[in-house]
Motif scaffolding. Sequence first.
Motif, mmCIF file in Angstrom:
data_model
loop_
_atom_site.group_PDB
_atom_site.id
_atom_site.type_symbol
_atom_site.label_atom_id
_atom_site.label_comp_id
_atom_site.label_asym_id
_atom_site.label_seq_id
_atom_site.Cartn_x
_atom_site.Cartn_y
_atom_site.Cartn_z
ATOM 1 N N LEU A 128 0.826 -1.207 0.000
ATOM 2 C CA LEU A 128 0.000 0.000 0.000
ATOM 3 C C LEU A 128 0.863 1.260 0.000
ATOM 4 N N SER A 129 0.367 2.288 -0.666
ATOM 5 C CA SER A 129 0.991 3.605 -0.651
ATOM 6 C C SER A 129 -0.052 4.637 -0.275
ATOM 7 N N VAL A 130 0.430 5.857 -0.024
ATOM 8 C CA VAL A 130 -0.452 6.958 0.360
ATOM 9 C C VAL A 130 -0.335 8.061 -0.681
ATOM 10 N N LYS A 131 -1.473 8.515 -1.191
ATOM 11 C CA LYS A 131 -1.495 9.575 -2.201
ATOM 12 C C LYS A 131 -2.040 10.862 -1.601
ATOM 13 N N ASN A 132 -1.323 11.975 -1.858
ATOM 14 C CA ASN A 132 -1.779 13.304 -1.493
ATOM 15 C C ASN A 132 -2.527 13.888 -2.680
ATOM 16 N N THR A 133 -3.820 14.118 -2.535
ATOM 17 C CA THR A 133 -4.640 14.619 -3.640
ATOM 18 C C THR A 133 -4.692 16.145 -3.685
ATOM 19 N N ALA A 134 -4.019 16.812 -2.745
ATOM 20 C CA ALA A 134 -4.077 18.269 -2.668
ATOM 21 C C ALA A 134 -3.090 18.925 -3.633
ATOM 22 N N GLU A 135 -3.236 20.221 -3.815
ATOM 23 C CA GLU A 135 -2.353 20.983 -4.684
ATOM 24 C C GLU A 135 -1.120 21.498 -3.938
ATOM 25 N N GLY A 136 -1.053 21.237 -2.648
ATOM 26 C CA GLY A 136 0.099 21.656 -1.862
ATOM 27 C C GLY A 136 0.643 20.509 -1.031
ATOM 28 N N ASP A 137 1.840 20.673 -0.494
ATOM 29 C CA ASP A 137 2.425 19.684 0.393
ATOM 30 C C ASP A 137 1.628 19.647 1.693
ATOM 31 N N VAL A 138 1.349 18.439 2.189
ATOM 32 C CA VAL A 138 0.509 18.289 3.383
ATOM 33 C C VAL A 138 1.152 17.288 4.333
ATOM 34 N N TYR A 139 1.002 17.555 5.625
ATOM 35 C CA TYR A 139 1.503 16.641 6.639
ATOM 36 C C TYR A 139 0.515 15.494 6.832
ATOM 37 N N CYS A 140 1.079 14.294 6.942
ATOM 38 C CA CYS A 140 0.273 13.089 7.158
ATOM 39 C C CYS A 140 0.809 12.342 8.362
ATOM 40 N N ALA A 141 -0.086 11.733 9.112
ATOM 41 C CA ALA A 141 0.289 10.827 10.191
ATOM 42 C C ALA A 141 -0.628 9.610 10.102
ATOM 43 N N VAL A 142 -0.301 8.577 10.864
ATOM 44 C CA VAL A 142 -1.057 7.323 10.799
ATOM 45 C C VAL A 142 -1.367 6.833 12.205
ATOM 46 N N ASP A 143 -2.613 6.427 12.419
ATOM 47 C CA ASP A 143 -2.980 5.653 13.595
ATOM 48 C C ASP A 143 -2.960 4.182 13.208
ATOM 49 N N PHE A 144 -2.377 3.329 14.046
ATOM 50 C CA PHE A 144 -2.377 1.900 13.740
ATOM 51 C C PHE A 144 -2.584 1.085 15.007
ATOM 52 N N GLN A 145 -3.167 -0.079 14.814
ATOM 53 C CA GLN A 145 -3.417 -1.000 15.922
ATOM 54 C C GLN A 145 -3.223 -2.427 15.443
ATOM 55 N N VAL A 146 -2.362 -3.166 16.109
ATOM 56 C CA VAL A 146 -2.148 -4.582 15.804
ATOM 57 C C VAL A 146 -3.105 -5.398 16.661
ATOM 58 N N THR A 147 -3.967 -6.178 16.018
ATOM 59 C CA THR A 147 -4.984 -6.956 16.729
ATOM 60 C C THR A 147 -4.654 -8.441 16.829
ATOM 61 N N GLN A 148 -3.720 -8.910 15.984
ATOM 62 C CA GLN A 148 -3.245 -10.299 16.064
ATOM 63 C C GLN A 148 -1.871 -10.362 15.430
ATOM 64 N N ILE A 149 -0.970 -11.098 16.071
ATOM 65 C CA ILE A 149 0.352 -11.299 15.476
ATOM 66 C C ILE A 149 0.900 -12.626 15.976
ATOM 67 N N ASP A 150 1.125 -13.548 15.049
ATOM 68 C CA ASP A 150 1.576 -14.895 15.390
ATOM 69 C C ASP A 150 3.102 -14.977 15.379
ATOM 70 N N GLY A 151 3.738 -14.032 16.052
ATOM 71 C CA GLY A 151 5.194 -13.975 16.073
ATOM 72 C C GLY A 151 5.702 -12.917 15.114
ATOM 73 N N GLY A 152 7.004 -12.678 15.155
ATOM 74 C CA GLY A 152 7.588 -11.674 14.279
ATOM 75 C C GLY A 152 7.290 -10.260 14.740
#
Length: 245
Positions: free
Chosen positions: A75-99
């Motif tokens: 996956l990638s993130v696209k900025n659809t605006a005409e100017g540079d914009v700051y982006c951040a991400v919220d993430f949550q891991v709900t299952q992980i079988d190691g690693g």
Amino acid sequence: MKKLFTLCAAAIMGSVMAFAQSDYTPTENVFQFVDEDGAVVADGTTWEVYEKHDSLINIPGLDPMDMGTMVLSGLSVKNTAEGDVYCAVDFQVTQIDGGTFQICFPSKCQGVSSVTDVLSTDAGIVSAGSTKDMLTEWVIRPAYGNTEVTGVCKATVQLKTMRQVQTGEVGGYPIYGYELVAMGPKVDIIFHNDGTNAGISGVAPAGKQEVEAYYSLDGRRRDVPQKGLNIVKYADGSAKKVIVK
């Protein structure tokens, strides 16, 4: 499949990002998830990925450094605006079988090896009209490790449109922070590793559905999916894009 990086280039880009600023002020969400072909991945999508990559760092004059094996989100993130914009991400891991679940977006890397509450990345600039790799993966074999974990890793990822604000000053120099403009799209990513070398990445249908036919992009019917992009039609009439690598 091998994924190569150049260490010096990564360091230079990190330095540039640290001093980057934007004068553009967004008033709404401007970010989209897109796949490797640039197609928009809709809000609420469950995105399942299967292909493993051996990751190497290439340092001129030295043998490549083994950085382990990963299942990449694609996956990638696209900025659809005409100017540079700051982006951040919220993430949550709900299952992980190691690693380790790892996200290196927009500028710094964070990794977790257990289920989490909702965590947030730092904000960073995505240039006007550009698309930036989200660099989100499940590390199933550590650097120079001999074994890899199998199973699944599940994570929910949501984009946030941010703006820079001055929060104070020290010695006459401004101090900046970031505030939320709008919450963006959210996807659920499911990384798979069954211990084989086979790999298919794409959007998987919800639940088990019977496959009716496979088609090429120009509409030719196929008996089995071929290497590259395939259209999979299911018995319920739905269709999905699947990439075989």
